[in-house]
Design a protein around this motif. Structure first.
Motif, mmCIF file in Angstrom:
data_model
loop_
_atom_site.group_PDB
_atom_site.id
_atom_site.type_symbol
_atom_site.label_atom_id
_atom_site.label_comp_id
_atom_site.label_asym_id
_atom_site.label_seq_id
_atom_site.Cartn_x
_atom_site.Cartn_y
_atom_site.Cartn_z
ATOM 1 N N GLU A 1 2.011 -5.640 -4.983
ATOM 2 C CA GLU A 1 3.197 -4.798 -4.809
ATOM 3 C C GLU A 1 2.845 -3.502 -4.078
ATOM 4 O O GLU A 1 3.608 -3.013 -3.250
ATOM 5 N N ARG A 2 1.674 -2.958 -4.372
ATOM 6 C CA ARG A 2 1.248 -1.719 -3.718
ATOM 7 C C ARG A 2 0.877 -1.969 -2.251
ATOM 8 O O ARG A 2 1.145 -1.133 -1.386
ATOM 9 N N ARG B 1 4.035 -2.288 -0.269
ATOM 10 C CA ARG B 1 4.645 -0.956 -0.151
ATOM 11 C C ARG B 1 4.012 -0.167 0.996
ATOM 12 O O ARG B 1 4.704 0.551 1.716
ATOM 13 N N GLU C 1 6.184 1.342 3.980
ATOM 14 C CA GLU C 1 6.177 2.785 4.246
ATOM 15 C C GLU C 1 5.771 3.100 5.686
ATOM 16 O O GLU C 1 6.257 4.068 6.265
#
Length: 78
Positions: A17-18, A21, A25
């Motif tokens: 998930e990171r 992201r 971003e």
């Protein structure tokens, strides 16, 4: 503009998930995929492992930015 292929993957869902992201971003589009591994246990049940991965075509600048952010995650997830 010259691009190169960047591939990341992990079994850890929180880390996954990171990673996604980071790409969101930075505004880099990517393709997601998943590999499934099943192992038969001694009691004839199965243990499933899911390997999440992504592929993205990135410029040199995007790659440097993503790698810097990914290096910070390595400190957390090893």
């Amino acid at each position: 503009m010259k691009t190169s292929l960047l591939v990341y993957g992990t079994y850890n869902l929180r880390e996954w998930e990171r990673i996604t992201r980071i790409f969101e971003e930075t505004g880099v589009t990517y393709e997601e995929g998943i590999h499934t591994h099943a192992f038969r246990l001694k009691d004839d049940t199965y243990d499933f492992w899911y390997f999440h991965f992504l592929r993205a075509d990135v410029t040199t600048e995007e790659e440097q930015l993503i790698r810097a952010k990914r290096a910070q995650l390595k400190k957390i997830f090893g």
